[in-house]
Design a protein around this motif. Sequence first.
Motif, PDB file in Angstrom:
ATOM      1  N   ARG A  34      17.484   2.221   9.652  1.00 20.52           N
ATOM      2  CA  ARG A  34      16.643   1.200  10.270  1.00 20.52           C
ATOM      3  C   ARG A  34      16.986   1.044  11.751  1.00 20.52           C
ATOM      4  N   GLU A  66       9.208   1.310   6.120  1.00 23.30           N
ATOM      5  CA  GLU A  66      10.358   0.425   6.250  1.00 23.30           C
ATOM      6  C   GLU A  66      10.005  -0.910   6.899  1.00 23.30           C
ATOM      7  N   VAL A  68       9.571  -1.621  10.015  1.00 18.65           N
ATOM      8  CA  VAL A  68      10.489  -1.825  11.131  1.00 18.65           C
ATOM      9  C   VAL A  68       9.755  -2.530  12.263  1.00 18.65           C
TER      10      VAL A  68
END
Length: 636
Positions: A34, A66, A68
């Motif tokens: 990440r 993810e 992000v």
Amino acid sequence: DVRETKKPLPACRTKAEEGYVITTDSQELKDFRRRDLQFLLGRHPNECIRCEAAGDCKLQSLVQEEQVEEMWPPVISKTERGSPEHPEHRLHDHTSPSIYRDMDKCIECGLCVDACAAQKINAIGFAERGAGMLPITAFDNPLRETGCISCGQCTLRCPVGALIERPDWHRVLDVLDSRRRKTIVQTAPATRVAISEEFGLEPGSVSTGRMINALRELGFDYVTDTNFSADLTIMEEANELLARLKGEREGALPLFTSCCPGWINYVELHRPDLIPHLSTTKSPQQMHGAISKSGPIAKTLASEGNDEEPYVVSIMPCTAKKDEAVRPGVRGDIDAVLTTRELAKMIRHRKIPFASLGNDGQYDSPMGESSGAAAIFGASGGVLEAALRTAADALGLKDAPIDHKEVRGIERGVKVATIEGVGSVAAVSSIGSAIDLLSNDEWKEKFVMIEIMTCPGGCLGGGGEPKSDDPHILDKRMKGIYSIDAASTIRKSHENAEVKNLYDKMLGSPLSETSERLLHTTYAARGSPRDMLSRFLSAVDHRDGASASMLISDDCIWDTHTDVYGAACGRDDVVELIEGKLPRIARQCGEELPKHRLASPSHGTDVVAPDGTKVHFDISLDDDGKIKALTRLPIE
């Protein structure tokens, strides 16, 4: 994570060893990934909405997966890259006719550098260290001024939009939407077994009919098959081989195939000493374009009252085909080249349900019939095998096999076969393997014909094919290609009825005067006086003063040696002569564009003028390689 090490190891470069205990999903690793994604996102331009790689971008996919967020301030300005000592690296380079470089999108994965090194071209490599590291060309030169051969393996490997094929699909859609010109599209052999992957079908699925139906849905007036002109290529190339074996034709042995534009680029850029060995036959794409513009379909359109020539598009697995379409001598025969990936974008953009289409579409006739020999052009060894089938029949070898499995295969390297009555032949998969083969002169004595495909596996692994992480993808595509050949009613190019009809009604015979003019081409060492002359005359034929201006010096003198035009002195005067004084030529539907042609396929500056007369050009270049003086002289 490897238990035996103190820090995480990169999976892409770490080989598993006996006894390792490996963890790939620990919380520590997830947090590390990440943070890495956040770093990449912090320096990546937010252009996803119009990026050509959108929807096929691994960074975009990981960020979405993810979720992000862009949490850090930009580590480096999103419009600058490199180190503090060298922040000036060229980030946007659209000079190549095949490949666009937008390095502000680069994530420094190195896959493009590895791909170029595997091809042994090394046109791009890493500069700087740490956060400033960036793949660049030598001395930051524009890509078109490097040793790049436009194979596009870098674009095939790039996981983001930093390296892409030059996007032409937008302007093709504009033409289709306007309906102002009749359109003809041709599809290469390898596209029909690769397009399926873009829409979730089994890799290697033969989707010829679906692709034809999708092209009709997009609005193309005529859907034709490059396999038709592959058969035409074999008719010319096989007869050229036999003529050279008998000493009846200019050129050296062994004969090198000329279908692959990446290979042609390599020879002209790096090994011009090999030019006499090249077959003079155009590639199937360019043959198809020439016949599309002046052959049966165009003549039918003209008889129906269409004055403007048709707009011809080719669907190719290859980025170098974009380069090939603007070569001097063939420029104008193809209006746009799209990769398999670009075709998929068009289909998705128009919301055509490809996977649900019937696989029953049929090509238009003429230029739609083909043999099994033409289908295997898409695989390494296929051009050679197709040529051997026709050459064997021409030599009366009744017991010659139709299948030559010894030259098949997707692996890099050289495959050899010996044909009774012909000699030994070789098929080379990847330009790197060709460079190894040609590193000494043994090939000159061993073989009578050599097929070279720039990309591993041939066109099946072309730079414009769908991106895939499947290690067996080329094998699956190859099986699809050979299944077409095995199921074909005719398996030899010379048995194609439409090709026979074209010779009867238009071309005459292989290597005839008309065939030479429409189906054959010439070569020149890049940057040589012959090359610069060819490019200049191509610009003159198209009345393209802008292109001609880039080839000449400020004080260039062009002496036409005629009473009407005299001598043009200086860049502005030369451009004015081309654009303002020479008569305008509008290519009419069904007619050939009058062109200058180099008299020899491999050497000299004698030229056949558009009116058929033979002239000589004296040409000199300045220190920058620009044309300084050009004099046209009649040959008595």
